[in-house]
Design an enzyme around this catalytic site. Structure first.
Site, mmCIF file in Angstrom:
data_model
loop_
_atom_site.group_PDB
_atom_site.id
_atom_site.type_symbol
_atom_site.label_atom_id
_atom_site.label_comp_id
_atom_site.label_asym_id
_atom_site.label_seq_id
_atom_site.Cartn_x
_atom_site.Cartn_y
_atom_site.Cartn_z
ATOM 1 N N GLY A 196 0.807 -1.208 0.000
ATOM 2 C CA GLY A 196 0.000 0.000 0.000
ATOM 3 C C GLY A 196 0.844 1.264 0.000
ATOM 4 O O GLY A 196 2.078 1.221 -0.004
ATOM 5 N N GLN A 197 0.159 2.406 0.013
ATOM 6 C CA GLN A 197 0.843 3.697 0.009
ATOM 7 C C GLN A 197 1.830 3.804 1.180
ATOM 8 O O GLN A 197 3.025 4.025 0.991
ATOM 9 C CB GLN A 197 -0.186 4.833 0.112
ATOM 10 C CG GLN A 197 0.448 6.196 0.382
ATOM 11 C CD GLN A 197 -0.565 7.282 0.699
ATOM 12 O OE1 GLN A 197 -0.823 8.127 -0.145
ATOM 13 N NE2 GLN A 197 -1.104 7.291 1.905
ATOM 14 N N ASP A 224 -1.900 -13.876 5.972
ATOM 15 C CA ASP A 224 -3.228 -13.294 5.874
ATOM 16 C C ASP A 224 -3.680 -12.809 7.242
ATOM 17 O O ASP A 224 -3.557 -13.550 8.223
ATOM 18 C CB ASP A 224 -4.215 -14.327 5.320
ATOM 19 C CG ASP A 224 -5.491 -13.695 4.790
ATOM 20 O OD1 ASP A 224 -6.097 -12.888 5.517
ATOM 21 O OD2 ASP A 224 -5.885 -14.005 3.653
ATOM 22 N N ALA A 257 -1.913 -3.173 7.467
ATOM 23 C CA ALA A 257 -2.911 -3.894 6.675
ATOM 24 C C ALA A 257 -4.320 -3.564 7.178
ATOM 25 O O ALA A 257 -4.558 -3.509 8.388
ATOM 26 C CB ALA A 257 -2.664 -5.397 6.766
ATOM 27 N N SER A 317 -6.431 5.725 13.151
ATOM 28 C CA SER A 317 -6.899 6.655 12.121
ATOM 29 C C SER A 317 -7.692 7.787 12.752
ATOM 30 O O SER A 317 -8.375 7.594 13.774
ATOM 31 C CB SER A 317 -7.793 5.907 11.133
ATOM 32 O OG SER A 317 -8.549 6.794 10.337
ATOM 33 N N GLU A 323 -10.319 8.757 11.690
ATOM 34 C CA GLU A 323 -11.727 8.380 11.572
ATOM 35 C C GLU A 323 -12.302 7.879 12.899
ATOM 36 O O GLU A 323 -13.520 7.796 13.052
ATOM 37 C CB GLU A 323 -11.910 7.317 10.491
ATOM 38 C CG GLU A 323 -11.701 7.832 9.072
ATOM 39 C CD GLU A 323 -12.854 8.695 8.556
ATOM 40 O OE1 GLU A 323 -13.990 8.517 9.022
ATOM 41 O OE2 GLU A 323 -12.599 9.555 7.699
ATOM 42 N N TYR A 378 -15.715 1.363 9.195
ATOM 43 C CA TYR A 378 -14.257 1.469 9.209
ATOM 44 C C TYR A 378 -13.777 2.148 10.484
ATOM 45 O O TYR A 378 -12.860 1.673 11.156
ATOM 46 C CB TYR A 378 -13.780 2.252 7.983
ATOM 47 C CG TYR A 378 -12.315 2.608 8.019
ATOM 48 C CD1 TYR A 378 -11.342 1.663 7.708
ATOM 49 C CD2 TYR A 378 -11.896 3.889 8.367
ATOM 50 C CE1 TYR A 378 -9.987 1.993 7.745
ATOM 51 C CE2 TYR A 378 -10.555 4.225 8.398
ATOM 52 C CZ TYR A 378 -9.603 3.271 8.096
ATOM 53 O OH TYR A 378 -8.265 3.597 8.143
#
Length: 324
Positions: A12-13, A57, A80, A124, A126, A148
């Site tokens: 990812g970024q 995973d 992740a 986050s 969020e 999320y």
């Protein structure tokens, strides 16, 4: 002695920028990748020969323990997640399984394999959601407004719980929005800069967006991964807000991007109800004074510079594709 680090979400970024940083610091870098038929290594292709990828995973505790045994890391960075807010309403159970319970799985794997591993959890902004104070800091109450955000609250608190229950060096970085040319196309910043580049090059004539009044604290991902690393270099684990302390509306983002290529955004932007969130997060702006005081961290790339960097990158990307 060479340090070892394991990064989940390395493709990812944030994972790609963090891998670069750790390599620059002389680390052996391992990356956890999920076995799929369409793994995208674009962001790490330039360093792929310098890192070691391990199949695992976040839904499979046994695979996480095997990864830790194989890599024998000094540090684990858990980046992740199912990380797109809009998708979390369509896939709330999957989001919870990966973004929330995945944190428990890797923490428990660390507890069983090697309790001396230092752990970073990607929290986050969020988690603040319907904000209870402005700006938001480490002590601000959480009020998530999406599946999320709820999953990230769980990930945050289980990290605190394992730190306090088992004495793990486990830290959460509460990162506000951080962007770059490597940002996924589904995120609003990249959607805007990519859309602007397409319009400038005559490949499109409109850009459909949702709420233009939402306000965010946007920084550069390359700056923010340094804060992650600094957190795990501290003797004592803790939680840190990482932010610029400045807030801008989506409309300001749009104006800045279109203005950079001498276009009037009003001629091209269409507000589309399909891109409105069921529950909106209206205002996020972080107070990173603790990170500045304890870590010596500060953001280096400003908002306008960031937007221009992303527009330039997308213009270059599209021009190269057109030339093929």
């Amino acid at each position: 002695m060479t340090k070892r680090a394991l990064i989940t979400g390395i493709t990812g970024q944030d994972g790609s920028y963090l891998a670069e940083l750790l390599l620059d610091h002389g680390y052996e870098v391992y990356g956890l990748v999920r076995r799929t038929s369409t793994v995208n290594f674009t962001r790490i292709r330039h360093i792929q020969d310098r890192i070691k990828l391990i199949s695992g995973d976040m839904l499979d505790q046994t695979s996480l323990q095997e990864c830790l045994i194989e890599a024998q890391p000094d540090e684990v960075y858990n980046l992740a997640a199912q990380s797109f807010v809009q998708t979390s309403w369509r896939q709330p159970v999957f989001t919870g399984d990966v973004t929330a319970l995945g944190v428990t799985r890797i923490l428990d794997a660390i507890r069983h394999v090697n309790k001396d591993i230092r752990f970073y959890q990607a929290s986050s902004s969020e988690i603040f959601g319907k904000v209870q104070e402005v700006p938001q800091r480490e002590t601000t109450p959480f009020y998530p407004r999406s599946p999320y955000g709820v999953a990230k609250v769980y990930g945050h608190w289980i990290t605190v719980n394992y730190r306090e229950s088992y004495g793990l060096h486990a830290t959460s970085g509460i990162l506000f929005n951080h962007e770059s040319p490597r940002r996924g196309i589904e995120f609003v910043t990249r959607k805007v800069t990519y859309g602007v580049a397409r319009i400038k090059l005559g490949l499109a004539n409109e850009l459909r967006l949702g709420n233009l009044d939402a306000q965010r604290d946007w920084g550069f991902a390359g700056d923010y991964v340094k804060a992650m690393w600094l957190m795990l270099q501290q003797d004592t684990p803790g939680d840190y807000v990482v932010a610029t302390g400045e807030t801008h509306t989506v409309q300001k983002l749009v104006e800045t991007a279109f203005g950079y290529v001498d276009l009037d955004w009003r001629k091209y932007v269409v507000q589309d109800p399909a891109f409105m969130r069921p529950a909106e997060v209206d205002l996020l702006v972080g107070d990173a004074s603790k990170a500045g005081r304890v870590l010596g961290w500060e953001p280096r790339v400003g908002f306008t510079e960031l937007v221009h960097m992303m527009v330039d990158s997308d213009l270059k990307l599209l021009q190269s594709e057109m030339g093929e």
